[in-house]
Design an enzyme around this catalytic site. Sequence first.
Site, PDB file in Angstrom:
ATOM      1  N   HIS A   1      27.985  17.257   1.620  1.00 33.48           N
ATOM      2  CA  HIS A   1      27.572  15.875   1.893  1.00 33.48           C
ATOM      3  C   HIS A   1      28.674  14.900   1.486  1.00 33.48           C
ATOM      4  O   HIS A   1      29.102  14.051   2.278  1.00 33.48           O
ATOM      5  CB  HIS A   1      26.285  15.576   1.130  1.00 33.48           C
ATOM      6  CG  HIS A   1      25.823  14.156   1.243  1.00 33.48           C
ATOM      7  ND1 HIS A   1      24.821  13.779   2.100  1.00 33.48           N
ATOM      8  CD2 HIS A   1      26.233  13.022   0.621  1.00 33.48           C
ATOM      9  CE1 HIS A   1      24.630  12.471   2.006  1.00 33.48           C
ATOM     10  NE2 HIS A   1      25.475  11.993   1.104  1.00 33.48           N
ATOM     11  N   GLU A   2      29.132  15.009   0.246  1.00 30.15           N
ATOM     12  CA  GLU A   2      30.137  14.063  -0.240  1.00 30.15           C
ATOM     13  C   GLU A   2      31.460  14.212   0.499  1.00 30.15           C
ATOM     14  O   GLU A   2      32.159  13.226   0.742  1.00 30.15           O
ATOM     15  CB  GLU A   2      30.343  14.228  -1.752  1.00 30.15           C
ATOM     16  CG  GLU A   2      29.132  13.881  -2.592  1.00 30.15           C
ATOM     17  CD  GLU A   2      28.572  12.491  -2.313  1.00 30.15           C
ATOM     18  OE1 GLU A   2      29.323  11.602  -1.849  1.00 30.15           O
ATOM     19  OE2 GLU A   2      27.366  12.298  -2.542  1.00 30.15           O
TER      20      GLU A   2
ATOM     21  N   GLU B   1      25.168   6.985   5.639  1.00 28.32           N
ATOM     22  CA  GLU B   1      24.900   8.381   5.278  1.00 28.32           C
ATOM     23  C   GLU B   1      24.898   9.328   6.479  1.00 28.32           C
ATOM     24  O   GLU B   1      24.863  10.544   6.307  1.00 28.32           O
ATOM     25  CB  GLU B   1      23.552   8.484   4.549  1.00 28.32           C
ATOM     26  CG  GLU B   1      23.469   7.707   3.244  1.00 28.32           C
ATOM     27  CD  GLU B   1      24.453   8.180   2.190  1.00 28.32           C
ATOM     28  OE1 GLU B   1      24.825   9.369   2.198  1.00 28.32           O
ATOM     29  OE2 GLU B   1      24.864   7.351   1.359  1.00 28.32           O
TER      30      GLU B   1
END
Length: 709
Positions: A495-496, A524
């Site tokens: 994700h990051e 996001e």
Amino acid sequence: CLTLQSSSMRGYLLFYCSSSKLKMTLQNGSDTSARSCSSTADQNHNLRWDLTPEEIRHQTQRLIRRMKQAYDSVGSVDIENVCFENTLQVIGDAKAEYAASRHVLDFPQYVSPWKEVRLASTEADKRLSDFDVEVSMRADVFQRLIALQEKQSADLLPESERFLGRLLKLGKRSGLHLSKDIQEEIKSISKQISELSIDFNQNLNEENTVLLFSQEDLVGLAESYVNGLEKAEDGWYKVTLAYPHYFPLMKRCHVAETRRKMEMAFHSRCKDVNTAILEQLIELRARLAKLLGFSSHAHYVLEMTVAKNPENVARFLDELYKRLRPVGEQERQYLLSLKHADCERRGLEFDGQLHAWDMPYYMNQVEQVKFAVDKDKLLEYFPLEVVTEGLLNIYQDLLGLRFQRVQDAHVWHDSVKLYSVLDSVTGEEMGQFYLDLHPREGKYGHAACFGLQPGCLGPDGKRRMPVAALVANFTKPTSSWPSLLQHHEVETFFHEFGHVMHELCSQTRYAEFSGTQVETDFVEVPSQTLENWVWEKEPLRRMSCHYKDGSPIPDGLLDKLIASRVANTGLMNLRQIVLSKADQTLHTKDRADTAAEFAKHSEDILGIPATPGTNMTASFSHLAGGYDGQYYSYLWSEVYSMDIFFSRFKKEGILNPKVGREYRRVVLEAGGSVDGMDMLKMFLGREPCQDAFFQCKGLAQTITEQNSQ
């Protein structure tokens, strides 16, 4: 989430072999020698991480002076002589220089090993935030921009026109169309909000609570976990509230009293000081919104998002709640049955209730009982070095990139690594990123991507190289044990790193639109899209092998892991609705009792009471880190990210480089220079819809509903 530093932070708050001597060589990549890389780094950025507290203070003053001169030059232009070159271009160049220069000063508060440096960096952040408010209230600059729009708007390039429109919009949102008295009040309140937000997060960064437990208190925890704990002089084990300590204990420890003490301490972090700060922030934000003509702070912040207003957010959350409620209730009853059986097995009294400290433990049991996922066994197949190599190779192949490790790089801690990013076709260097993956005292406690230098055009017309840092808190390796990741940590890593790619692939003209500078409820999307790779067989094989013998994950274990994706989906997503609703409620009121509001939503929506004496919102860093009134964005963005994944990647090949490069071109390169919804339509070839989102949550979706924005 966006931190105060325009970074993006992993949002799911409920559940969550750097010492190896093996040299990592990436497929299609290489190591870069110290000599060849140092010249590249020097040419492309001047980010220094060895500044003393005094140098930080001095450079902060110099930066403010330089930026003031730039804005003074714009504000002094005769109205009749206003043109692109003496207004918009000057501001664009100033913003590009400011972003890179500022992050050298305000980023060390999150990562520096030295407390004096962290404190100096925090003070610099406060001074610069005050200066930001001063700049935002420059009526003279605002008047010149209005004149430019009236005079030359039609002649501007599309991105320049968008930049001008954004500056004018932000000017009005700062009250520059209002009377001087109101402007002064707005300025004063805005400075207070900035300072309080910085204090809130600094308190959390410096939080260092340690609990002591005996070996009997830690029954159920893996050998690797216990071996990694420090011991006190009396032989008891020291357990901190850092993620690598807290979450495994809450999921695995059989002793309810140990879990109760940990949960109580975790949700009491900075309780007194941060509760006072947060409740003051809520009042100040409400007052500011009213001065600017908005009925609430939520109405004010949502004006700049895809959702547009609290009514659309409420409709989205209510519809999702309606679908999730029966699933969540079913799961809650099943957890109660697991607790009842567990109490009988251990000869304990069953109180007929689920407490906050029960939830992670029995939810973890669901994965073991219903899906037969052996977490201890699974852990052994995700050594950090292997996961990192697999992750980097997947991103390289998918997006048409090449990563090179920079040897002997200038970093802020000896465990930090620096990589260069090159285009795989042209060989052109596109940017650089740091990996800072292990916890240490005073370090930022979550996982986040920090943008350190924007990718944009400089005053000379040449492209400036973007730089970002991925900061995480994965278990440290020891001399006898490698760093092994839980699968949810692998998901966080992916994700990051999706945010890192967003920062590094953007090709915008202005710093204002570089990388993750998009709508908060769209930011996001790129990172959530790429989380899906950790639930697919082929990518999982590429990022895993047994830490002892290099053997692959057995097919049976892999199949069970993938099937477990829908485990606890009702309760996990209801938890996100609790946080989103609490955030919306706090920011549609003039003042609030934060502990009471969170407790009410937890009881009403999740059916789980908040532990008396705690206040989760005192450590809910999103509320002081750029997500105030916007926490719903995690669920909202997921509608889009699932649509992207299932409609394009899953359909055309999850590792299909053609789709990956189109994704890079349409979504990542555009940064914030295009509306998020327009990017989506271009990549999908249609309006986005919710089918894939509900499908992924394990919820039946029979009617295609167009997402109403």
